[in-house]
Design a protein around this motif. Sequence first.
Motif, short mmCIF file in Angstrom:
data_model
loop_
_atom_site.label_atom_id
_atom_site.label_comp_id
_atom_site.label_asym_id
_atom_site.label_seq_id
_atom_site.Cartn_x
_atom_site.Cartn_y
_atom_site.Cartn_z
N PRO A 167 -11.80 -12.50 -6.23
CA PRO A 167 -13.12 -12.10 -6.72
C PRO A 167 -14.23 -12.20 -5.69
N ASP A 168 -14.08 -13.08 -4.69
CA ASP A 168 -15.18 -13.32 -3.75
C ASP A 168 -14.97 -12.70 -2.37
N VAL A 169 -13.84 -12.06 -2.15
CA VAL A 169 -13.56 -11.48 -0.83
C VAL A 169 -14.25 -10.11 -0.73
N PRO A 170 -15.00 -9.86 0.35
CA PRO A 170 -15.64 -8.55 0.50
C PRO A 170 -14.61 -7.42 0.54
N ILE A 171 -14.94 -6.32 -0.12
CA ILE A 171 -14.08 -5.14 -0.16
C ILE A 171 -14.86 -3.95 0.35
N VAL A 172 -14.37 -3.34 1.44
CA VAL A 172 -14.93 -2.10 1.95
C VAL A 172 -14.09 -0.96 1.38
N ALA A 173 -14.72 -0.01 0.69
CA ALA A 173 -14.00 1.09 0.05
C ALA A 173 -14.41 2.41 0.68
N GLN A 174 -13.47 3.06 1.36
CA GLN A 174 -13.77 4.28 2.09
C GLN A 174 -12.85 5.42 1.65
N MET A 175 -13.44 6.59 1.50
CA MET A 175 -12.67 7.80 1.21
C MET A 175 -12.86 8.80 2.33
N ALA A 176 -11.97 9.78 2.38
CA ALA A 176 -12.08 10.86 3.36
C ALA A 176 -12.78 12.05 2.72
N TYR A 177 -13.84 12.51 3.37
CA TYR A 177 -14.62 13.65 2.89
C TYR A 177 -14.61 14.72 3.98
N PRO A 178 -13.62 15.61 3.97
CA PRO A 178 -13.47 16.54 5.09
C PRO A 178 -14.52 17.63 5.20
N SER A 179 -15.21 17.95 4.10
CA SER A 179 -16.16 19.06 4.19
C SER A 179 -17.29 18.91 3.18
N LYS A 180 -18.52 19.03 3.67
CA LYS A 180 -19.72 19.06 2.82
C LYS A 180 -19.84 17.85 1.90
N GLY A 181 -19.38 16.69 2.38
CA GLY A 181 -19.51 15.48 1.59
C GLY A 181 -18.65 15.47 0.35
N LYS A 182 -17.52 16.17 0.39
CA LYS A 182 -16.61 16.22 -0.75
C LYS A 182 -15.19 15.89 -0.30
N THR A 183 -14.40 15.33 -1.20
CA THR A 183 -12.99 15.10 -0.92
C THR A 183 -12.26 16.43 -0.91
N ALA A 184 -11.01 16.41 -0.47
CA ALA A 184 -10.21 17.63 -0.46
C ALA A 184 -10.02 18.19 -1.88
N CYS A 208 -12.17 8.87 8.59
CA CYS A 208 -11.29 9.99 8.88
C CYS A 208 -12.05 11.31 8.70
N GLY A 209 -11.53 12.26 7.97
CA GLY A 209 -12.23 13.53 7.78
C GLY A 209 -12.03 14.49 8.94
N ARG A 210 -13.04 15.32 9.20
CA ARG A 210 -12.93 16.36 10.22
C ARG A 210 -13.90 16.14 11.38
N GLY A 211 -14.26 14.89 11.62
CA GLY A 211 -15.12 14.63 12.76
C GLY A 211 -16.48 14.12 12.36
N VAL A 212 -17.34 13.97 13.35
CA VAL A 212 -18.62 13.29 13.13
C VAL A 212 -19.58 14.08 12.27
N LYS A 213 -19.60 15.40 12.38
CA LYS A 213 -20.54 16.19 11.59
C LYS A 213 -20.18 16.15 10.11
N SER A 214 -18.90 16.24 9.80
CA SER A 214 -18.49 16.15 8.39
C SER A 214 -18.75 14.74 7.86
N MET A 215 -18.60 13.74 8.72
CA MET A 215 -18.91 12.37 8.32
C MET A 215 -20.40 12.21 8.04
N LEU A 216 -21.23 12.81 8.86
CA LEU A 216 -22.67 12.75 8.65
C LEU A 216 -23.04 13.34 7.29
N ALA A 217 -22.39 14.45 6.91
CA ALA A 217 -22.66 15.06 5.61
C ALA A 217 -22.30 14.10 4.47
N ALA A 218 -21.19 13.35 4.64
CA ALA A 218 -20.79 12.39 3.62
C ALA A 218 -21.78 11.24 3.51
#
Length: 282
Positions: A167-184, A208-218
């Motif tokens: 219950p007390d351990v930090p959890i980082v939750a990340q998804m891949a958003y390859p285009s326009k801030g959306k998942t596949a 992950c995703g398709r690079g830095v620009k797609s990450m910026l959109a997310a």
Amino acid sequence: MKPNFLEYLQEKVVLGDGAIGTYLYEKGIELGKDTDRLNLSDSDLIYSVHEEYIRAGSQLIETNTFGANRLKLLTVGLENKVREINQAGADLARRAAGEDIYVAGSIGPTGVFPLEAGDIEAGEVEAAFREQMEALLEGKVDLLILETFTHLDELLLAIKTARGLAPDVPIVAQMAYPSKGKTARGDDALKCGTAALKAGASVIGANCGRGVKSMLAAIEKLAPLKDQVPLSAFPNAGFPEIVGHRVVYPAHPEYMAQVIGEMIKLGARLVGGCCGTTPTHI
């Protein structure tokens, strides 16, 4: 002595590490080869990768356990080595980290979603997550990082499992958003981030995703949540290209640093790299 991770994120941006898998391929490991087993078969190599990232400036390193769940290891005949591989991964990272560097237990998706009728049950997926998480927590990681998830339901199941165990351990939750801030599958990053936060995530973000620009959109999509929860961003070094017999990631370190700076302005507090990134990028 390391300060409390979540409290530190309120004051500072934490620099994570870069890729492990693609960096190992760059070092000569056969392309596509399972890399989790190297915690046992070539521990010196994994230790050296952790050391390289720390020398490059990483304040947080991840265990080499991204695919070390029972359902993934079953495909390579290592399903009975789950605990051993994860505990070895945690031990290697902790020894490299010493007293000052955070260690995040890396957990990826099981590869069985979406679940189809008659196939594997959700309870088996939860058990696979629990087995891996227990081993990493016994290995005394500082936090868990759930990364490269493509199905929101699976991410929420992983968060639920982790919260039930710790219950007390930090959890980082990340998804891949390859285009326009959306998942596949078309799920919006803000929707996914909001659901992950409600489920108990301590940090939400993208990798992950398709690079830095797609990450910026997310990250732009996730930015409305920045006052409620720290954001994280671990982009790929561009979209991979085949050059000769090599897989090449085209984004230069200077360009990645510039765009990650923009993500920090949007609320990213934990940043690093994913596929194709190296200690040079960090």
